[in-house]
Design a protein around this motif. Structure first.
Motif, mmCIF file in Angstrom:
data_model
loop_
_atom_site.group_PDB
_atom_site.id
_atom_site.type_symbol
_atom_site.label_atom_id
_atom_site.label_comp_id
_atom_site.label_asym_id
_atom_site.label_seq_id
_atom_site.Cartn_x
_atom_site.Cartn_y
_atom_site.Cartn_z
ATOM 1 N N GLY A 1 3.817 10.495 -6.869
ATOM 2 C CA GLY A 1 4.938 10.767 -7.764
ATOM 3 C C GLY A 1 6.272 10.817 -7.059
ATOM 4 O O GLY A 1 7.234 11.381 -7.572
ATOM 5 N N ARG A 2 6.341 10.208 -5.867
ATOM 6 C CA ARG A 2 7.564 10.271 -5.074
ATOM 7 C C ARG A 2 8.127 8.874 -4.830
ATOM 8 O O ARG A 2 7.396 7.903 -4.745
ATOM 9 N N ALA A 3 9.454 8.816 -4.640
ATOM 10 C CA ALA A 3 10.116 7.547 -4.324
ATOM 11 C C ALA A 3 10.272 7.383 -2.817
ATOM 12 O O ALA A 3 10.524 6.301 -2.325
ATOM 13 N N THR A 4 10.140 8.486 -2.083
ATOM 14 C CA THR A 4 10.248 8.460 -0.628
ATOM 15 C C THR A 4 9.130 9.298 -0.033
ATOM 16 O O THR A 4 8.427 10.015 -0.751
ATOM 17 N N GLY A 5 8.996 9.249 1.280
ATOM 18 C CA GLY A 5 7.980 10.038 1.955
ATOM 19 C C GLY A 5 8.264 11.524 1.947
ATOM 20 O O GLY A 5 7.398 12.338 2.213
ATOM 21 N N SER A 6 9.473 11.913 1.592
ATOM 22 C CA SER A 6 9.871 13.319 1.585
ATOM 23 C C SER A 6 9.333 14.034 0.353
ATOM 24 O O SER A 6 9.443 13.535 -0.769
ATOM 25 N N SER B 1 9.207 9.114 -8.203
ATOM 26 C CA SER B 1 9.000 7.668 -8.236
ATOM 27 C C SER B 1 9.482 7.135 -9.577
ATOM 28 O O SER B 1 9.408 7.809 -10.591
ATOM 29 N N ASN B 2 9.992 5.929 -9.553
ATOM 30 C CA ASN B 2 10.492 5.300 -10.768
ATOM 31 C C ASN B 2 10.181 3.808 -10.666
ATOM 32 O O ASN B 2 11.077 2.989 -10.471
ATOM 33 N N PRO B 3 8.885 3.462 -10.793
ATOM 34 C CA PRO B 3 8.499 2.059 -10.601
ATOM 35 C C PRO B 3 9.085 1.148 -11.674
ATOM 36 O O PRO B 3 9.289 1.552 -12.817
ATOM 37 N N LYS C 1 0.843 -1.194 0.000
ATOM 38 C CA LYS C 1 0.000 0.000 0.000
ATOM 39 C C LYS C 1 0.880 1.246 0.000
ATOM 40 O O LYS C 1 0.565 2.234 -0.668
ATOM 41 N N ASN C 2 1.989 1.199 0.721
ATOM 42 C CA ASN C 2 2.901 2.336 0.747
ATOM 43 C C ASN C 2 3.444 2.633 -0.655
ATOM 44 O O ASN C 2 3.577 3.796 -1.041
ATOM 45 N N ALA C 3 3.733 1.592 -1.419
ATOM 46 C CA ALA C 3 4.216 1.788 -2.789
ATOM 47 C C ALA C 3 3.154 2.495 -3.626
ATOM 48 O O ALA C 3 3.467 3.404 -4.403
ATOM 49 N N VAL C 4 1.895 2.084 -3.480
ATOM 50 C CA VAL C 4 0.803 2.740 -4.215
ATOM 51 C C VAL C 4 0.723 4.209 -3.812
ATOM 52 O O VAL C 4 0.609 5.093 -4.672
ATOM 53 N N GLN C 5 0.790 4.489 -2.518
ATOM 54 C CA GLN C 5 0.728 5.869 -2.037
ATOM 55 C C GLN C 5 1.836 6.716 -2.646
ATOM 56 O O GLN C 5 1.589 7.831 -3.119
ATOM 57 N N LEU C 6 3.055 6.195 -2.643
ATOM 58 C CA LEU C 6 4.184 6.940 -3.187
ATOM 59 C C LEU C 6 4.073 7.114 -4.699
ATOM 60 O O LEU C 6 4.353 8.191 -5.224
ATOM 61 N N ILE C 7 3.645 6.077 -5.405
ATOM 62 C CA ILE C 7 3.485 6.178 -6.863
ATOM 63 C C ILE C 7 2.439 7.224 -7.189
ATOM 64 O O ILE C 7 2.640 8.077 -8.063
#
Length: 85
Positions: A46-51, A57-59, A37-43
């Motif tokens: 548009g981010r690779a981290t929570g910052s 993001s680069n899935p 779920k965290n990966a979905v949230q970040l994607i």
């Protein structure tokens, strides 16, 4: 098209829009796509981290196809019109 923050955010927005249109939660999408779920949230953000200032993001391609399959769309739809092969 170069992959940068703008393209990552656009990809995330298309994922979010498709997910909302289908009434699927982030958790359900994550389960069906084989990611967290965290990966979905970040994607979707548009981010690779929570910052907020972190990398875009680069899935992996397998993740893009997993999300597309879970949403019942072609990967190209999520990647956008400028993602011509």
């Amino acid at each position: 098209m170069p992959w940068n923050r703008e393209s990552a955010r656009a990809f995330g927005e298309r994922v979010r829009t498709a997910r909302h249109e289908r009434g699927i939660s982030q958790e359900a999408l994550a389960h069906d796509a084989g990611i967290t779920k965290n990966a979905v949230q970040l994607i979707e953000a548009g981010r690779a981290t929570g910052s907020e200032t972190g990398r875009a993001s680069n899935p992996r391609l397998s993740t893009v196809y997993g999300i597309a399959d879970a949403l019942g769309v072609e990967a190209q739809v999520l990647l956008g019109p400028s993602a011509e092969i």
